[in-house]
Scaffold this motif. Sequence first.
Motif, PDB file in Angstrom:
ATOM      1  N   MET A   1       1.219  -0.866  -0.397  1.00  0.00           N
ATOM      2  CA  MET A   1       0.435  -0.091  -0.194  1.00  0.00           C
ATOM      3  C   MET A   1       0.739   1.026   0.116  1.00  0.00           C
ATOM      4  SD  MET A   1      -3.195  -0.317   2.637  1.00  0.00           S
ATOM      5  CE  MET A   1      -2.989  -1.736   3.577  1.00  0.00           C
ATOM      6  N   VAL A   2       0.416   1.835  -1.092  1.00  0.00           N
ATOM      7  CA  VAL A   2       1.077   3.321  -0.694  1.00  0.00           C
ATOM      8  C   VAL A   2       0.382   4.751  -0.058  1.00  0.00           C
ATOM      9  CG1 VAL A   2       2.434   5.342  -2.835  1.00  0.00           C
ATOM     10  CG2 VAL A   2       1.957   2.546  -2.936  1.00  0.00           C
ATOM     11  N   VAL A   3       0.654   5.806   0.134  1.00  0.00           N
ATOM     12  CA  VAL A   3       0.210   6.826   0.305  1.00  0.00           C
ATOM     13  C   VAL A   3       0.247   7.930  -0.773  1.00  0.00           C
ATOM     14  CG1 VAL A   3       0.457   8.477   2.571  1.00  0.00           C
ATOM     15  CG2 VAL A   3       0.873   5.940   3.174  1.00  0.00           C
ATOM     16  N   LEU A   4      -0.407   8.255  -0.427  1.00  0.00           N
ATOM     17  CA  LEU A   4      -0.253   8.661  -2.327  1.00  0.00           C
ATOM     18  C   LEU A   4      -0.647  10.325  -1.681  1.00  0.00           C
ATOM     19  CD1 LEU A   4      -3.750   7.216  -3.939  1.00  0.00           C
ATOM     20  CD2 LEU A   4      -0.785   6.876  -4.579  1.00  0.00           C
ATOM     21  N   PRO A   5      -0.020  11.242  -2.814  1.00  0.00           N
ATOM     22  CA  PRO A   5       0.142  12.851  -2.556  1.00  0.00           C
ATOM     23  C   PRO A   5      -1.272  13.248  -2.616  1.00  0.00           C
ATOM     24  CG  PRO A   5       0.957  12.420  -4.336  1.00  0.00           C
ATOM     25  CD  PRO A   5       1.157  10.690  -3.842  1.00  0.00           C
ATOM     26  N   ILE A   6      -2.188  13.786  -1.763  1.00  0.00           N
ATOM     27  CA  ILE A   6      -2.966  14.931  -2.090  1.00  0.00           C
ATOM     28  C   ILE A   6      -2.998  16.028  -2.980  1.00  0.00           C
ATOM     29  CG2 ILE A   6      -5.082  15.348  -0.891  1.00  0.00           C
ATOM     30  CD1 ILE A   6      -5.229  12.753   0.304  1.00  0.00           C
ATOM     31  N   LYS A   7      -4.174  16.602  -3.769  1.00  0.00           N
ATOM     32  CA  LYS A   7      -3.871  17.355  -4.567  1.00  0.00           C
ATOM     33  C   LYS A   7      -4.591  18.677  -3.768  1.00  0.00           C
ATOM     34  CE  LYS A   7      -2.105  14.795  -8.015  1.00  0.00           C
ATOM     35  NZ  LYS A   7      -1.145  15.664  -8.681  1.00  0.00           N
ATOM     36  N   ILE A   8      -4.191  19.554  -3.899  1.00  0.00           N
ATOM     37  CA  ILE A   8      -4.430  20.902  -3.444  1.00  0.00           C
ATOM     38  C   ILE A   8      -5.505  21.529  -3.997  1.00  0.00           C
ATOM     39  CG2 ILE A   8      -3.582  22.754  -1.660  1.00  0.00           C
ATOM     40  CD1 ILE A   8      -3.715  19.702  -0.779  1.00  0.00           C
ATOM     41  N   TYR A   9      -6.279  22.248  -3.584  1.00  0.00           N
ATOM     42  CA  TYR A   9      -6.811  23.365  -4.636  1.00  0.00           C
ATOM     43  C   TYR A   9      -6.640  24.559  -5.071  1.00  0.00           C
ATOM     44  CZ  TYR A   9     -10.368  27.313  -4.339  1.00  0.00           C
ATOM     45  OH  TYR A   9     -11.144  28.145  -5.639  1.00  0.00           O
ATOM     46  N   GLY A  10      -6.623  24.129  -5.912  1.00  0.00           N
ATOM     47  CA  GLY A  10      -5.940  24.725  -7.265  1.00  0.00           C
ATOM     48  C   GLY A  10      -5.218  24.176  -7.976  1.00  0.00           C
ATOM     49  N   ASP A  11      -5.926  22.919  -8.191  1.00  0.00           N
ATOM     50  CA  ASP A  11      -5.618  21.515  -9.090  1.00  0.00           C
ATOM     51  C   ASP A  11      -6.492  21.813  -9.883  1.00  0.00           C
ATOM     52  OD1 ASP A  11      -4.728  19.184 -10.154  1.00  0.00           O
ATOM     53  OD2 ASP A  11      -3.009  19.259  -8.890  1.00  0.00           O
ATOM     54  N   PRO A  12      -6.226  21.951 -11.583  1.00  0.00           N
ATOM     55  CA  PRO A  12      -7.372  21.505 -12.238  1.00  0.00           C
ATOM     56  C   PRO A  12      -7.867  19.972 -12.199  1.00  0.00           C
ATOM     57  CG  PRO A  12      -4.898  21.823 -13.749  1.00  0.00           C
ATOM     58  CD  PRO A  12      -5.103  22.475 -11.930  1.00  0.00           C
ATOM     59  N   VAL A  13      -7.307  19.409 -11.590  1.00  0.00           N
ATOM     60  CA  VAL A  13      -8.112  17.797 -11.505  1.00  0.00           C
ATOM     61  C   VAL A  13      -9.288  17.592 -10.557  1.00  0.00           C
ATOM     62  CG1 VAL A  13      -6.621  16.589 -10.027  1.00  0.00           C
ATOM     63  CG2 VAL A  13      -7.302  15.681 -11.176  1.00  0.00           C
ATOM     64  N   LEU A  14      -9.419  18.908  -9.518  1.00  0.00           N
ATOM     65  CA  LEU A  14     -10.403  18.805  -8.672  1.00  0.00           C
ATOM     66  C   LEU A  14     -11.640  19.425  -9.536  1.00  0.00           C
ATOM     67  CD1 LEU A  14      -8.690  19.957  -5.967  1.00  0.00           C
ATOM     68  CD2 LEU A  14      -8.981  18.036  -5.466  1.00  0.00           C
ATOM     69  N   ARG A  15     -11.781  20.183 -10.347  1.00  0.00           N
ATOM     70  CA  ARG A  15     -12.958  20.752 -10.595  1.00  0.00           C
ATOM     71  C   ARG A  15     -12.814  19.831 -12.089  1.00  0.00           C
ATOM     72  NH1 ARG A  15     -15.530  23.323  -7.738  1.00  0.00           N
ATOM     73  NH2 ARG A  15     -14.277  25.410  -7.001  1.00  0.00           N
ATOM     74  N   GLN A  16     -12.356  18.631 -12.811  1.00  0.00           N
ATOM     75  CA  GLN A  16     -12.595  18.145 -13.155  1.00  0.00           C
ATOM     76  C   GLN A  16     -13.643  16.512 -12.810  1.00  0.00           C
ATOM     77  OE1 GLN A  16      -8.681  17.179 -14.148  1.00  0.00           O
ATOM     78  NE2 GLN A  16      -9.428  17.205 -16.592  1.00  0.00           N
ATOM     79  N   ARG A  17     -14.761  16.223 -13.581  1.00  0.00           N
ATOM     80  CA  ARG A  17     -15.558  14.862 -13.967  1.00  0.00           C
ATOM     81  C   ARG A  17     -14.932  14.106 -13.869  1.00  0.00           C
ATOM     82  NH1 ARG A  17     -19.710  11.497 -15.296  1.00  0.00           N
ATOM     83  NH2 ARG A  17     -21.214  11.099 -14.153  1.00  0.00           N
ATOM     84  N   ALA A  18     -15.112  12.819 -12.970  1.00  0.00           N
ATOM     85  CA  ALA A  18     -13.782  11.592 -12.887  1.00  0.00           C
ATOM     86  C   ALA A  18     -14.518  10.550 -13.625  1.00  0.00           C
ATOM     87  CB  ALA A  18     -14.213  11.291 -11.555  1.00  0.00           C
ATOM     88  N   GLY A  19     -14.615   9.961 -14.254  1.00  0.00           N
ATOM     89  CA  GLY A  19     -15.353   9.034 -15.285  1.00  0.00           C
ATOM     90  C   GLY A  19     -15.650   7.680 -14.322  1.00  0.00           C
ATOM     91  N   GLU A  20     -16.282   6.746 -15.271  1.00  0.00           N
ATOM     92  CA  GLU A  20     -17.434   5.499 -14.622  1.00  0.00           C
ATOM     93  C   GLU A  20     -15.954   5.091 -14.889  1.00  0.00           C
ATOM     94  OE1 GLU A  20     -20.552   4.407 -14.119  1.00  0.00           O
ATOM     95  OE2 GLU A  20     -20.702   6.489 -14.464  1.00  0.00           O
ATOM     96  N   ILE A  21     -15.860   3.540 -13.837  1.00  0.00           N
ATOM     97  CA  ILE A  21     -15.191   2.668 -13.924  1.00  0.00           C
ATOM     98  C   ILE A  21     -15.631   1.410 -14.591  1.00  0.00           C
ATOM     99  CG2 ILE A  21     -13.876   1.200 -12.950  1.00  0.00           C
ATOM    100  CD1 ILE A  21     -13.210   3.435 -10.585  1.00  0.00           C
ATOM    101  N   PRO A  22     -15.299   1.306 -15.716  1.00  0.00           N
ATOM    102  CA  PRO A  22     -16.223  -0.165 -16.956  1.00  0.00           C
ATOM    103  C   PRO A  22     -15.581  -1.556 -16.793  1.00  0.00           C
ATOM    104  CG  PRO A  22     -14.070   0.567 -18.051  1.00  0.00           C
ATOM    105  CD  PRO A  22     -14.196   1.839 -16.237  1.00  0.00           C
ATOM    106  N   LYS A  23     -14.884  -1.450 -15.394  1.00  0.00           N
ATOM    107  CA  LYS A  23     -14.296  -3.188 -15.104  1.00  0.00           C
ATOM    108  C   LYS A  23     -13.035  -2.832 -14.012  1.00  0.00           C
ATOM    109  CE  LYS A  23     -11.733  -6.322 -17.070  1.00  0.00           C
ATOM    110  NZ  LYS A  23     -10.285  -6.618 -16.678  1.00  0.00           N
ATOM    111  N   LEU A  24     -13.863  -3.419 -12.703  1.00  0.00           N
ATOM    112  CA  LEU A  24     -12.755  -3.253 -12.160  1.00  0.00           C
ATOM    113  C   LEU A  24     -11.873  -4.646 -11.927  1.00  0.00           C
ATOM    114  CD1 LEU A  24     -14.770  -3.416  -8.618  1.00  0.00           C
ATOM    115  CD2 LEU A  24     -12.337  -4.852  -8.461  1.00  0.00           C
ATOM    116  N   ASP A  25     -10.657  -4.396 -12.123  1.00  0.00           N
ATOM    117  CA  ASP A  25      -9.540  -5.109 -12.251  1.00  0.00           C
ATOM    118  C   ASP A  25      -8.349  -4.248 -11.083  1.00  0.00           C
ATOM    119  OD1 ASP A  25      -8.083  -2.400 -13.499  1.00  0.00           O
ATOM    120  OD2 ASP A  25      -8.422  -2.551 -14.796  1.00  0.00           O
ATOM    121  N   ASP A  26      -7.146  -5.238 -11.283  1.00  0.00           N
ATOM    122  CA  ASP A  26      -5.909  -4.616 -10.493  1.00  0.00           C
ATOM    123  C   ASP A  26      -6.003  -3.556  -9.823  1.00  0.00           C
ATOM    124  OD1 ASP A  26      -6.589  -7.523 -10.295  1.00  0.00           O
ATOM    125  OD2 ASP A  26      -4.508  -7.661 -11.101  1.00  0.00           O
TER     126      ASP A  26
END
Length: 181
Positions: A1-26
């Motif tokens: 398990m890895v601790v991931l860095p958190i994106k902070i306010y101002g990062d455009p990724v926080l303003r984007q819509r996440a996409g459906e996960i079509p398949k549950l893989d590894d």
Amino acid sequence: MVVLPIKIYGDPVLRQRAGEIPKLDDSVVKLVSDMLETLKQENGLGLAANQVGVLKRVFVVNLSHVKEGEKPLAIINPVLVDKAGEIIGEEGCLSIPGIFEDVVRAKKVTFKGIDISGKEITIQAEDLLSRVMQHELDHLNGILFIDHLSKIKREQIDSQLNKISEKALEVKKSSLVKDSQ
Ligand code: NI
């Protein structure tokens, strides 16, 4: 398990819509376990994939440090199917450090989605769990809790928000320099 860095306010990724996960893989299983580890490390209540820079519809919740005996949960492709009532409560966000404000949310919610074993699940939640799940679902749609504040309140915290995004940009720049060395 890895601790991931958190994106902070101002990062455009926080303003984007996440996409459906079509398949549950590894890769999804790994993402969920890393997100749960990150949430634990950060002492947060919930974490959406956008917050670790991944535009996939999944969030995790862990209320164990505020409510004894609560098990962490992960929900893939969550859909809010029902809601009732209204309740005001204070919220914060790992991506917006230092800001805590009251937000109106539905008191009770019903979510449908898929768990980490691929099974369809229905979760009925109220109060804190309901609040956290609504906050995390917002993240997957590019919405932040500060978007729910009144115009006046939002103006009051505007300079704080600017400072957070400026600082995040500086950190990003310095890490880019480090990466290229
Ligand atoms: Ni948040």
